[in-house]
Scaffold this active site. Structure first.
Site, PDB file in Angstrom:
ATOM      1  N   CYS A 234      -1.905   1.402   8.513  1.00  0.00           N
ATOM      2  CA  CYS A 234      -1.448   1.114   7.496  1.00  0.00           C
ATOM      3  C   CYS A 234      -1.403  -0.449   7.662  1.00  0.00           C
ATOM      4  O   CYS A 234      -1.662  -1.617   8.939  1.00  0.00           O
ATOM      5  CB  CYS A 234       0.720   0.459   8.136  1.00  0.00           C
ATOM      6  SG  CYS A 234       1.067   0.458   9.831  1.00  0.00           S
TER       7      CYS A 234
ATOM      8  N   GLU B 102       0.789  -1.191   0.134  1.00  0.00           N
ATOM      9  CA  GLU B 102       0.017  -0.096  -0.177  1.00  0.00           C
ATOM     10  C   GLU B 102       0.786   1.436   0.299  1.00  0.00           C
ATOM     11  O   GLU B 102       1.979   1.461   0.803  1.00  0.00           O
ATOM     12  CB  GLU B 102      -1.067  -0.004   1.321  1.00  0.00           C
ATOM     13  CG  GLU B 102      -1.691  -1.358   1.651  1.00  0.00           C
ATOM     14  CD  GLU B 102      -2.191  -1.127   2.836  1.00  0.00           C
ATOM     15  OE1 GLU B 102      -2.453  -0.111   3.801  1.00  0.00           O
ATOM     16  OE2 GLU B 102      -2.930  -1.889   2.930  1.00  0.00           O
TER      17      GLU B 102
END
Ligand code: SAH
Ligand code: SF4
Length: 391
Positions: free
Chosen positions: A375, A84
């Site tokens: 995250c 990501e």
């Protein structure tokens, strides 16, 4: 490859030195997605580049968020691993103005081995370190996406002409480290102009690849992003913090503290058993003295875990000792984990108490809660959906 390595290779190939500058300009200023796009290179050279190098561009697997808010990109890498990056406008168009600065939150590993109890990145364990190109590409791929998908035109030509591309003297010698910082600041047309190394993974556990990637992203011939615009976040790898202190580039350092006593930290961060607070604090002091830079202490507020006012005093003591500022972040809930975000009034009271202890602190009314910005969350969700589909 950095400029010197490419220069050496082109010398072996008996290519004129100026070709190095051309290739770097295609890669970093124009974000060329393939060799064939490099139209001012002779065809034979393009073919040789294609034969001897790979130019791996991550594929966009999924995206969340809209262009004037926080956007999350899920990239699929060559081995199908998912990582990501999160793009955060500094000045979201909440008040009707266009956002002008952009911070990209970059991943450094696939998964994470450190297993902090509250974090989605470590839930499925650690797969591998990201390569240098996979770290650098997150910036280029995000910019490529923005360019193709918005009216915004990133003015490459200006950007490129601001780059002192070739003279060797500029990239060697004692001044080279500073060159990146100064020139970086001059490259005004880079879309991503701030980096936070706070995506998936523990950056300092992938030290060599991270540092090489950051040197490339900082270099005037590369990303042109000033070192002072790059913040590295670590869960507290004390020996690597000391190593980072010896690097010539002036990166900013953020410590994921989340607890100011060993008791609290041990509960949520296994890394604390390896490097307890005394060791971490002394590494931070070393960094701070060497760099004369302010450290940021990240402190996620988790309901009933570390948000009691009794945690404020030890936190304030630590912050004052390190001359650090404290960044309070209300916890982002993660599907499948029991941790919760405290009420807003609790967060505000914690901030106020910290300020009463004469500590510089901010409370992040953070952007991105609604798009799983913590995250590892989008990856986890996607991996699980894919696993579900596969039976
Ligand atoms: N591994 C490094 C960098 C990546 S994590 C580190 O731990 O510092 C980036 C930051 O996000 C860390 O401060 C981490 O503690 C925080 N974080 C992880 N999960 C979170 C969550 N669910 N809500 C808010 N912050 C979170
Ligand atoms: Fe890894 Fe950082 Fe998440 Fe801890 S907070 S598991 S170190 S990514």
């Amino acid at each position: 490859m950095d400029e010197q390595e490419l220069r050496a290779r082109f010398a072996e190939w008996k290519q004129p030195a100026y070709r190095v500058g051309q290739v770097l300009e295609w890669l970093y200023a124009h974000r060329a997605p393939g060799w064939e796009a490099m139209t001012n290179l002779p065809k034979a050279l393009r073919e040789r580049l294609a034969a001897e190098f790979t130019l791996q561009i991550p594929e966009l697997a999924r995206k969340q968020g809209s262009s004037d808010t926080t956007q999350k990109f899920l990239w699929r890498l060559a081995d199908h691993a998912l990582i990501e990056s999160v793009l955060i406008p500094a000045n979201p168009a909440l008040y009707g103005e266009a956002s002008d600065r952009h911070t990209l939150c970059v991943s450094t590993q696939v998964g994470c081995a450190y297993g902090c109890k509250f974090c989605a990145s470590g839930l499925d364990g650690f797969k591998r370190n990201l390569g240098v190109h996979e770290i650098v590409e997150q910036v280029l791929a995000t910019e490529r996406f923005k360019e193709t998908n918005s009216k915004l035109k990133i003015k490459n030509s200006k950007c490129a002409s601001a780059l002192p591309l070739s003279p060797e003297s500029k990239v060697q010698g004692p001044k080279s480290e500073e060159a990146g910082e100064g020139e970086g600041a001059k490259v005004k047309n880079r879309f991503v102009d701030n980096l936070v190394i706070m995506g998936m993974g523990e950056p300092l556990a992938n030290y060599e690849n991270l540092l090489k990637a950051l040197r490339i992203l900082n270099a005037p011939w590369g990303g042109g992003i000033g070192a002072r615009k790059i913040t590295i976040s670590t869960s507290g790898l004390a020996p690597q913090i000391r190593k980072l202190a010896e690097e010539p580039l002036q990166f900013r350092l953020a410590i994921s503290l989340h607890g100011a006593t060993d008791e609290t930290r041990n509960k949520i961060m296994p890394v604390n058993r390896r490097y307890p607070l005394a060791e971490l604090t002394s590494a931070c002091e070393f960094y701070q003295k060497k760099k004369e830079r302010m450290i940021t202490l990240e402190y996620i507020l988790i309901a009933g875990v570390n948000d009691g006012l009794d945690e404020v005093r030890p936190l304030a003591q630590l912050a004052r000792r390190l001359d650090a500022k404290v960044n309070l972040i209300p916890y982002n809930t993660v599907e499948g984990l029991q941790w919760e975000r405290p009420a807003e009034s609790v967060c505000e009271a914690f901030l106020e108490s910290l300020e009463n202890h004469k500590v510089t602190a901010t409370l992040r009314r953070e952007k991105g809660h609604d798009i799983d910005a913590a995250c590892g969350q989008l990856r986890l969700k996607t991996e699980r959906e894919l696993a579900g589909k596969g039976g």
